[in-house]
Design a protein around this motif. Sequence first.
Motif, mmCIF file in Angstrom:
data_model
loop_
_atom_site.group_PDB
_atom_site.id
_atom_site.type_symbol
_atom_site.label_atom_id
_atom_site.label_comp_id
_atom_site.label_asym_id
_atom_site.label_seq_id
_atom_site.Cartn_x
_atom_site.Cartn_y
_atom_site.Cartn_z
ATOM 1 N N THR A 168 48.437 34.658 -2.498
ATOM 2 C CA THR A 168 49.850 34.328 -2.752
ATOM 3 C C THR A 168 50.000 33.477 -4.006
ATOM 4 N N VAL A 169 49.138 32.473 -4.143
ATOM 5 C CA VAL A 169 49.222 31.578 -5.302
ATOM 6 C C VAL A 169 48.902 32.343 -6.588
ATOM 7 N N GLU A 170 47.879 33.185 -6.548
ATOM 8 C CA GLU A 170 47.522 33.954 -7.743
ATOM 9 C C GLU A 170 48.667 34.877 -8.161
ATOM 10 N N SER A 171 49.281 35.554 -7.204
ATOM 11 C CA SER A 171 50.385 36.449 -7.519
ATOM 12 C C SER A 171 51.547 35.688 -8.164
ATOM 13 N N ALA A 172 51.875 34.516 -7.597
ATOM 14 C CA ALA A 172 52.987 33.728 -8.126
ATOM 15 C C ALA A 172 52.685 33.215 -9.529
ATOM 16 N N MET A 173 51.468 32.717 -9.744
ATOM 17 C CA MET A 173 51.118 32.164 -11.053
ATOM 18 C C MET A 173 51.034 33.247 -12.120
ATOM 19 N N ARG A 174 50.462 34.396 -11.784
ATOM 20 C CA ARG A 174 50.399 35.479 -12.769
ATOM 21 C C ARG A 174 51.805 35.967 -13.115
ATOM 22 N N GLY A 175 52.674 36.026 -12.097
ATOM 23 C CA GLY A 175 54.059 36.411 -12.365
ATOM 24 C C GLY A 175 54.777 35.403 -13.258
ATOM 25 N N PHE A 176 54.508 34.123 -13.012
ATOM 26 C CA PHE A 176 55.119 33.085 -13.840
ATOM 27 C C PHE A 176 54.654 33.194 -15.288
ATOM 28 N N TYR A 177 53.350 33.332 -15.484
ATOM 29 C CA TYR A 177 52.829 33.428 -16.851
ATOM 30 C C TYR A 177 53.380 34.659 -17.568
ATOM 31 N N ALA A 178 53.506 35.755 -16.842
ATOM 32 C CA ALA A 178 54.043 36.974 -17.451
ATOM 33 C C ALA A 178 55.498 36.797 -17.872
ATOM 34 N N SER A 179 56.217 35.949 -17.131
ATOM 35 C CA SER A 179 57.642 35.761 -17.430
ATOM 36 C C SER A 179 57.895 34.721 -18.512
ATOM 37 N N LEU A 180 56.842 33.998 -18.925
ATOM 38 C CA LEU A 180 57.052 32.913 -19.887
ATOM 39 C C LEU A 180 57.701 33.394 -21.183
ATOM 40 N N PHE A 181 57.371 34.611 -21.587
ATOM 41 C CA PHE A 181 57.884 35.117 -22.855
ATOM 42 C C PHE A 181 59.240 35.802 -22.695
ATOM 43 N N ALA A 182 59.693 35.924 -21.446
ATOM 44 C CA ALA A 182 61.013 36.515 -21.208
ATOM 45 C C ALA A 182 61.728 35.748 -20.098
ATOM 46 N N LEU A 183 61.463 34.437 -20.045
ATOM 47 C CA LEU A 183 62.047 33.618 -18.995
ATOM 48 C C LEU A 183 63.560 33.533 -19.179
ATOM 49 N N VAL A 184 64.298 33.851 -18.134
ATOM 50 C CA VAL A 184 65.762 33.832 -18.218
ATOM 51 C C VAL A 184 66.243 32.395 -18.055
ATOM 52 N N MET A 185 66.674 31.823 -19.154
ATOM 53 C CA MET A 185 67.186 30.456 -19.131
ATOM 54 C C MET A 185 68.714 30.514 -19.050
ATOM 55 N N PRO A 186 69.326 29.550 -18.393
ATOM 56 C CA PRO A 186 70.789 29.547 -18.293
ATOM 57 C C PRO A 186 71.435 29.428 -19.669
ATOM 58 N N SER A 187 72.586 30.044 -19.804
ATOM 59 C CA SER A 187 73.356 29.925 -21.040
ATOM 60 C C SER A 187 74.303 28.742 -20.921
ATOM 61 N N ARG A 197 74.554 20.251 -25.017
ATOM 62 C CA ARG A 197 74.021 21.601 -24.834
ATOM 63 C C ARG A 197 72.502 21.610 -25.068
ATOM 64 N N SER A 198 72.086 20.916 -26.125
ATOM 65 C CA SER A 198 70.660 20.823 -26.437
ATOM 66 C C SER A 198 69.915 20.030 -25.359
ATOM 67 N N GLN A 199 70.507 18.946 -24.876
ATOM 68 C CA GLN A 199 69.884 18.143 -23.819
ATOM 69 C C GLN A 199 69.663 18.962 -22.553
ATOM 70 N N ALA A 200 70.645 19.777 -22.204
ATOM 71 C CA ALA A 200 70.539 20.586 -20.992
ATOM 72 C C ALA A 200 69.396 21.592 -21.111
ATOM 73 N N ARG A 201 69.288 22.241 -22.255
ATOM 74 C CA ARG A 201 68.203 23.213 -22.450
ATOM 75 C C ARG A 201 66.838 22.525 -22.375
ATOM 76 N N ARG A 202 66.727 21.382 -23.044
ATOM 77 C CA ARG A 202 65.445 20.657 -23.024
ATOM 78 C C ARG A 202 65.118 20.174 -21.616
ATOM 79 N N GLY A 203 66.140 19.742 -20.876
ATOM 80 C CA GLY A 203 65.924 19.245 -19.522
ATOM 81 C C GLY A 203 65.389 20.327 -18.595
ATOM 82 N N ILE A 204 65.918 21.527 -18.707
ATOM 83 C CA ILE A 204 65.459 22.625 -17.857
ATOM 84 C C ILE A 204 64.040 23.049 -18.248
ATOM 85 N N ALA A 205 63.772 23.123 -19.550
ATOM 86 C CA ALA A 205 62.421 23.471 -19.998
ATOM 87 C C ALA A 205 61.411 22.452 -19.484
ATOM 88 N N LYS A 206 61.768 21.181 -19.526
ATOM 89 C CA LYS A 206 60.873 20.129 -19.044
ATOM 90 C C LYS A 206 60.642 20.253 -17.536
#
Length: 246
Positions: A168-187, A197-206
């Motif tokens: 389960t952990v391997e599946s979740a982590m591999r899925g996360f890494y695969a999504s890093l380059f297409a991670l859907v961040m809120p607009s 706006r910049s603070q909110a984006r940085r806060g979510i990334a952190k």
Amino acid sequence: PSCVLVCAANQKILTVHSDSFLEAQDWRDLDQLDRDQAAEGEANDGKANDGKAEGRGGSDVEAILSAFLEPLLGACRRSASGRLDAADEATLLINTASAMLGSIEAFEAATGWVGKLQLEVKHWVQVLVGHEAQKVLERSKLGPLLSRFEVLPPELPAANQPGLDPATVESAMRGFYASLFALVMPSFDRLQPLEERSQARRGIAKAIADAHAKVYEEVSDPKNEYADRSFLLHSPDQVRMLLDCD
């Protein structure tokens, strides 16, 4: 609609138009009132009482600001509470408080309200980041993993627990890494102030990077008995760099 505010110091009358927040003439009147009160205090009391005159003028302006800012802010809070979701409510209050702040921060006598509105904006940015970060973590599957690790008794090896087993952990982590380059961040395009706006984006990334770091640490800990950790494809520092956290 408008309301008439009387300055007790010199009986001058200032009309504030509530239908458009403040008209340009209102701000000129407010600025002129501030200057007139300081000049009047100097003429009547002499240089020895300049501090008292300025203090009285600042107090009057503060009272005037409170007379329309407090009800307006309260009305926005009430209209959003229970009717909008957390993200929409936070966005509305950030935009409203920022608009007020931008209108009064040039006035020396408005220092008290400038501080209050800055705290208001900061609070709602934190609410927005917390709400949106949770949604992103749930979608990326890091959220559920982290929640299970957080409630796991320290004496139990994680790899032997339901939902934290190696597959389960391997599946979740591999899925996360695969999504890093297409991670859907809120607009956050609806956030009018660019800094927030910049603070909110940085806060979510952190928040995402911090969640990954905690899961990475748990999987790497020998006591949790994950024999094969080859699915940990990126270190916490690499994920922070990919998410542009710094």
